[in-house]
Scaffold this active site. Sequence first.
Site, PDB file in Angstrom:
ATOM      1  N   ASP A 175      28.885  34.229  38.231  1.00 40.55           N
ATOM      2  CA  ASP A 175      30.080  34.767  38.885  1.00 40.55           C
ATOM      3  C   ASP A 175      30.407  36.178  38.414  1.00 40.55           C
ATOM      4  O   ASP A 175      29.993  36.614  37.331  1.00 40.55           O
ATOM      5  CB  ASP A 175      31.292  33.876  38.604  1.00 40.55           C
ATOM      6  CG  ASP A 175      31.281  32.604  39.420  1.00 40.55           C
ATOM      7  OD1 ASP A 175      30.265  32.350  40.095  1.00 40.55           O
ATOM      8  OD2 ASP A 175      32.280  31.860  39.371  1.00 40.55           O
TER       9      ASP A 175
ATOM     10  N   HIS B  96      32.689  35.738  46.320  1.00 35.28           N
ATOM     11  CA  HIS B  96      33.641  35.429  45.242  1.00 35.28           C
ATOM     12  C   HIS B  96      34.920  36.260  45.421  1.00 35.28           C
ATOM     13  O   HIS B  96      35.532  36.643  44.429  1.00 35.28           O
ATOM     14  CB  HIS B  96      32.980  35.716  43.894  1.00 35.28           C
ATOM     15  CG  HIS B  96      33.634  35.031  42.731  1.00 35.28           C
ATOM     16  ND1 HIS B  96      34.035  33.706  42.759  1.00 35.28           N
ATOM     17  CD2 HIS B  96      33.967  35.490  41.487  1.00 35.28           C
ATOM     18  CE1 HIS B  96      34.566  33.384  41.595  1.00 35.28           C
ATOM     19  NE2 HIS B  96      34.549  34.449  40.812  1.00 35.28           N
TER      20      HIS B  96
ATOM     21  N   HIS C 220      38.780  39.555  43.310  1.00 40.88           N
ATOM     22  CA  HIS C 220      38.857  38.503  42.294  1.00 40.88           C
ATOM     23  C   HIS C 220      40.303  38.058  42.061  1.00 40.88           C
ATOM     24  O   HIS C 220      40.741  37.817  40.938  1.00 40.88           O
ATOM     25  CB  HIS C 220      38.226  38.948  40.971  1.00 40.88           C
ATOM     26  CG  HIS C 220      37.809  37.798  40.092  1.00 40.88           C
ATOM     27  ND1 HIS C 220      38.651  37.236  39.159  1.00 40.88           N
ATOM     28  CD2 HIS C 220      36.644  37.097  40.019  1.00 40.88           C
ATOM     29  CE1 HIS C 220      38.026  36.240  38.543  1.00 40.88           C
ATOM     30  NE2 HIS C 220      36.802  36.134  39.048  1.00 40.88           N
TER      31      HIS C 220
ATOM     32  N   HIS D   9      28.266  33.684  33.824  1.00 42.12           N
ATOM     33  CA  HIS D   9      28.787  34.953  34.335  1.00 42.12           C
ATOM     34  C   HIS D   9      27.805  36.080  34.030  1.00 42.12           C
ATOM     35  O   HIS D   9      27.194  36.107  32.951  1.00 42.12           O
ATOM     36  CB  HIS D   9      30.140  35.285  33.704  1.00 42.12           C
ATOM     37  CG  HIS D   9      31.223  34.293  34.052  1.00 42.12           C
ATOM     38  ND1 HIS D   9      31.350  33.089  33.388  1.00 42.12           N
ATOM     39  CD2 HIS D   9      32.198  34.324  35.002  1.00 42.12           C
ATOM     40  CE1 HIS D   9      32.376  32.414  33.900  1.00 42.12           C
ATOM     41  NE2 HIS D   9      32.908  33.143  34.880  1.00 42.12           N
TER      42      HIS D   9
END
Length: 691
Positions: free
Chosen positions: A74, A125, A129, A227
């Site tokens: 991510d 995503h 964010h 991540h």
Amino acid sequence: MPLSLLACLLALLVLRGLATNEAFHDSRIAISVDKTTVPDHLLKGGPIIDARGARNERPVSYRIPDHTVVLSFDDGPSPEWTPKILEVLASRNVRADFFVTGAMTTRHPDLIRQIVAGGHELGVHTFTHADMAYQSRGRIGWELAQTQLALAGVAGIHSALFRPPYSSDATAMDDWNYPVIKYVGARGYLTAFIDRDTEDWKRPGVEEIVKRATPSKPGAGALILMHDAGGDRTQTIAALEQVIDKLQAQGYRFTTISDALGASSATVPVHGYQLWAGKGYIWATQFAVLTLPVLVGLLALVGFLNFGRFALMLVLAPIHARRSKKRDAWGPPVTGPVTVLVPAYNERECIANTLESLAACDHPIEVIVIDDGSTDGTADIVEEMALPFVRLIRKANGGKSSALNAGIAAASHEIIVMMDGDTVFEPSTVRELVQPFADPAIGAVAGNAKVGNRDSLIGAWQHIEYVLGHNLDRRMYDMLGVIPTIPGAVGAFRKEALQRVGGMSDDTLAEDTDITIAVLCDGWRIVYAEHARAWTEAPASLQQLWSQRYRWSYGSMQAMWKHRGAVTSRGPAGRFGRLGLPLVVLFGVVAPLLAPLVDLFLLYGVLFGDAPITLTSWGGFILLQAALSWYAFRLDREKPWHLISLPIQQLVYRQLMYIVLLQSAITAMTGGRLRWQKLRRTGEVAVPVEA
């Protein structure tokens, strides 16, 4: 055109802010609430939620098959960590899913292309964010669409995978984020939660990350979260190698979400409008990112020029004020008669007040009124007044320069005072104006023009501008010996100086600036007489003000360009060309042309940046401007109560003047021609106003 240019610059700032996740950033994170609306089978199901199409009313969930692992990353891509992760995956022939943000995608398009080229799968995503639980449906749709636009622009693809920021496993669904899942499902997205959260962003240590990535039940399938951006990912990379080696040794296969579910890839090529719209967006964003350092540099230049100008004013203006107190600073008093020229074109509302003020003059004068083809009876009014000291010259309309040249030719005296037909003098104005001519080196004198109709808001703004922007500037330029403009409302010249430079020129629309520079370049000295006050009628409407300042700005640029050769000249012309002309261009053209950047960054900072710091900085600038304005008013012996309107002037009037100057610059650069524009006068400035 100037408004469009400013709008484009603001759009560039916003595009850059989107790419850096500054614009529209929302750092709120929702806390888990009740789960009354979430179906129980989803809370106990797998990490993949399908709410697309007919399943939207009753979404279903999917699990990752046994002995199958999907690695997902991510928050990227990151130029520092994503390539290293891709290198680890390639070395072990592993494919994974990367849930990227739109902001990072626009900033690092090459990394997106590397991910796609490596056979990996991309997911959305969001763009900024932000926690979708706090966002409206319109904002959620924008976050998705903007990210898809970025993906189309950098890789020519569209992704049907979505992962909400700050998400966890399926059991974390609640009454706030479940509607988000259904909404994105209705838009064709498959939502991917996780089975195993390594919490690598906390950097708990390589062993702990490996432990958290390992399925709790041997052989159970898992969707693992890691991540590739957001901080130091050294532990992530080291743990990734061990996780792959460990699970492969246990017989696990690594693949993508779509492959694990036996479906076609979630990323598909896009064509046509969507592809080119995406490319256009990426090009514009990259241009914005590259342009920002230039804009910041120009903003710094504006600050340097403005603060430099303020410093020069504060140092030189007091010296000029002390010199002005010496009544014999120039030599013996000048008592001889002078000629006053009054060019007039359709000045019937004002001409009587002008001549009556000259009748009260305490210095011997002859007045020549040059009627430049007026059609409103201006000349008839002059004749009817029958003032013994006034001569009238009637001529065909040829412009102000032509009228002044006719007056110069008819003048009886060596010193010639020039004023406008809508201006009134105080009794002492002429006397104060001509005293510097006691010095034979002085060829011209600038007087102190003041706004007579200052009671309106527009008049008050112009009053502030005249006192601060004109008179304080003239004090500074006087001490430097480079006064660039003698105001048409009140100025005086030696007849010899005018004749040596060929008289008034009609080459530009700013004949006052043109003649002033010509006299300076001829070697004459020009000074400012602050006590020689003249009261003029300023434009009473924004439209008239625009017309006047447009002509002034355009004409001044013409005059500067006309005398550009002074930069390489020798003698007095060279001194002005290498000192005065650069100062005038920097302070009078470059700084105002770039000054709207201050307001653009102010607007951007308030809307998208740190509003308190931005507003505090702006307030400090206003206080500095107010302090300088108060000092200028004190030097001019003006009552400072008009400064109450200064904050509004900075927010409205100043921007209007910037746009006028920008439009003038565009007109000059495009070779446009500007016609002379006669302003309507009311004649309300009838007698001198007490300062």
